[in-house]
Design a protein around this motif. Structure first.
Motif, short mmCIF file in Angstrom:
data_model
loop_
_atom_site.label_atom_id
_atom_site.label_comp_id
_atom_site.label_asym_id
_atom_site.label_seq_id
_atom_site.Cartn_x
_atom_site.Cartn_y
_atom_site.Cartn_z
N GLU A 121 27.56 71.34 28.32
CA GLU A 121 28.06 72.55 28.65
C GLU A 121 29.15 73.15 28.23
O GLU A 121 29.61 74.28 28.75
CB GLU A 121 27.71 72.69 30.06
CG GLU A 121 26.31 72.59 30.77
CD GLU A 121 26.22 72.58 32.12
OE1 GLU A 121 27.25 72.96 32.78
OE2 GLU A 121 25.15 72.61 32.58
N ASP A 157 23.40 77.00 46.93
CA ASP A 157 24.18 75.89 46.58
C ASP A 157 23.47 74.45 46.47
O ASP A 157 23.44 73.94 45.41
CB ASP A 157 25.30 75.62 47.85
CG ASP A 157 25.93 76.70 47.96
OD1 ASP A 157 26.28 77.41 46.88
OD2 ASP A 157 26.63 77.13 49.15
N VAL A 170 29.34 71.47 43.71
CA VAL A 170 30.64 71.80 42.87
C VAL A 170 30.47 72.93 42.08
O VAL A 170 29.95 72.79 40.98
CB VAL A 170 31.47 70.47 42.46
CG1 VAL A 170 32.52 70.86 41.50
CG2 VAL A 170 31.83 69.60 43.42
N LYS A 171 30.95 73.84 42.26
CA LYS A 171 30.72 75.18 41.38
C LYS A 171 32.10 76.19 41.70
O LYS A 171 33.01 75.64 42.36
CB LYS A 171 29.70 76.04 41.82
CG LYS A 171 29.62 76.39 43.38
CD LYS A 171 28.28 76.99 43.86
CE LYS A 171 28.15 78.37 43.25
NZ LYS A 171 27.00 79.23 43.79
N GLY A 172 32.06 76.89 40.74
CA GLY A 172 33.28 77.75 40.74
C GLY A 172 34.44 77.21 40.21
O GLY A 172 34.59 76.74 39.31
N HIS A 173 35.69 77.43 41.04
CA HIS A 173 36.77 77.03 40.60
C HIS A 173 37.03 75.36 40.77
O HIS A 173 37.85 74.75 40.41
CB HIS A 173 38.16 77.54 41.40
CG HIS A 173 38.02 77.20 43.03
ND1 HIS A 173 37.07 77.96 43.82
CD2 HIS A 173 38.76 76.37 43.81
CE1 HIS A 173 37.29 77.61 44.89
NE2 HIS A 173 38.05 76.63 44.97
N ARG A 174 36.08 74.96 41.41
CA ARG A 174 36.22 73.36 41.58
C ARG A 174 35.02 72.72 40.46
O ARG A 174 34.83 71.42 40.53
CB ARG A 174 35.58 72.87 42.84
CG ARG A 174 36.55 73.16 43.95
CD ARG A 174 36.05 72.71 45.33
NE ARG A 174 36.06 71.14 45.28
CZ ARG A 174 36.86 70.67 45.53
NH1 ARG A 174 38.29 70.90 45.86
NH2 ARG A 174 36.84 69.04 45.59
N LYS A 175 34.59 73.40 39.48
CA LYS A 175 33.81 73.00 38.33
C LYS A 175 34.58 72.21 37.45
O LYS A 175 35.76 72.23 37.61
CB LYS A 175 33.34 74.13 37.56
CG LYS A 175 32.17 73.81 36.62
CD LYS A 175 31.74 75.05 36.08
CE LYS A 175 30.40 74.91 35.07
NZ LYS A 175 29.83 76.03 34.32
N ASN A 176 34.11 71.21 36.76
CA ASN A 176 34.75 69.98 36.10
C ASN A 176 35.80 69.30 36.82
O ASN A 176 36.92 68.95 36.13
CB ASN A 176 35.35 70.83 34.73
CG ASN A 176 34.49 71.85 34.02
OD1 ASN A 176 33.34 71.34 33.59
ND2 ASN A 176 34.68 72.74 33.30
N ASP A 200 43.84 73.54 43.68
CA ASP A 200 43.69 74.86 43.38
C ASP A 200 45.07 75.78 43.73
O ASP A 200 45.50 75.71 44.78
CB ASP A 200 42.51 75.80 44.07
CG ASP A 200 41.40 74.55 43.51
OD1 ASP A 200 41.16 74.43 42.25
OD2 ASP A 200 40.42 74.35 44.44
N GLN A 247 28.90 65.50 36.35
CA GLN A 247 28.17 66.22 37.30
C GLN A 247 28.44 65.78 38.93
O GLN A 247 28.52 64.60 39.19
CB GLN A 247 26.72 66.12 37.16
CG GLN A 247 26.25 66.86 35.75
CD GLN A 247 24.67 66.91 35.58
OE1 GLN A 247 23.90 66.16 36.48
NE2 GLN A 247 23.98 67.71 34.72
N ASN A 248 28.69 66.80 39.69
CA ASN A 248 28.91 66.74 41.30
C ASN A 248 28.11 67.73 41.96
O ASN A 248 27.75 68.81 41.45
CB ASN A 248 30.62 66.88 41.26
CG ASN A 248 30.78 66.21 42.40
OD1 ASN A 248 30.11 65.69 43.29
ND2 ASN A 248 32.22 66.09 42.33
#
Length: 193
Positions: free
Chosen positions: A49, A123, A10-16, A70, A6-7
């Protein structure tokens, strides 16, 4: 996912992102395929998840690209709600004794008020809570309370049989403040996130 991956913000294209770092690290260290890497991660780490098929496709996609950078996105890139700005907003608003206010934060950071509002609500997922205010009892408070009660009783009637009577319920409270019929407007300035 487990807390290892978990970070914050960090969401969207920066997930995982951390998971993709681990995939590239395992490829560099053991020089094995995406199936073996996915199986090793699945056995060692507890992923909440992400299913095993999702981990396989993530491993394959990460190894085929070979980088964490990205691809250039279509459209205008997000410039205001970046991770750095979100971190600055968090430092200004998180667990402060006195909230600086969203307007002053927007002015200090050179951002729009709506961007600061979205960063706080979406956010950072912060919720504003009001502090309870206690009033001090003084002799003037008691006199003002009694005087305003007398004015209201004479204006709207003090007995049920009078023509002006409009009260459904009369509550006898302490003399801590002035009685009024208008609700005080709260500007949400004195909040704690």
């Amino acid at each position: 996912m487990s807390s290892v991956f978990q970070n914050i913000a960090v969401k969207g294209h920066r997930k995982n992102l951390l998971l993709r770092c681990l995939i590239l690290h395992l490829r560099e260290k053991y020089n094995c395929g995406y199936r073996r890497i996915a199986r090793r991660i699945w056995e060692i780490h507890e992923l909440d998840e992400l299913s095993y098929d999702g981990l396989l496709s993530l491993s394959k996609r990460t190894l085929s690209r070979g980088t964490l950078e990205d691809r250039p996105r279509v459209g205008r890139p997000r410039t205001v709600r970046s991770i750095e700005n979100i971190e600055q907003i968090k430092q200004k608003h998180f667990h402060q004794h006195r909230n600086p206010g969203q307007r002053s934060t927007a002015i200090d950071l050179g951002m729009a008020l709506s961007s600061v509002n979205c960063a706080i609500k979406i956010d950072l997922k912060l919720k504003p809570f009001h502090k309870f205010k206690s009033t001090k009892m003084t002799v003037n408070n008691v006199k003002n309370r009694i005087q305003s009660a007398k004015i209201l009783l004479s204006k709207y009637g003090g007995r049920p049989r009078s023509k002006k009577f409009l009260w459904n319920l009369v509550v006898n409270s302490d003399h801590s403040g002035k009685i009024g019929l208008t609700v005080m407007h709260n500007t949400k300035n004195n909040v704690v996130y």
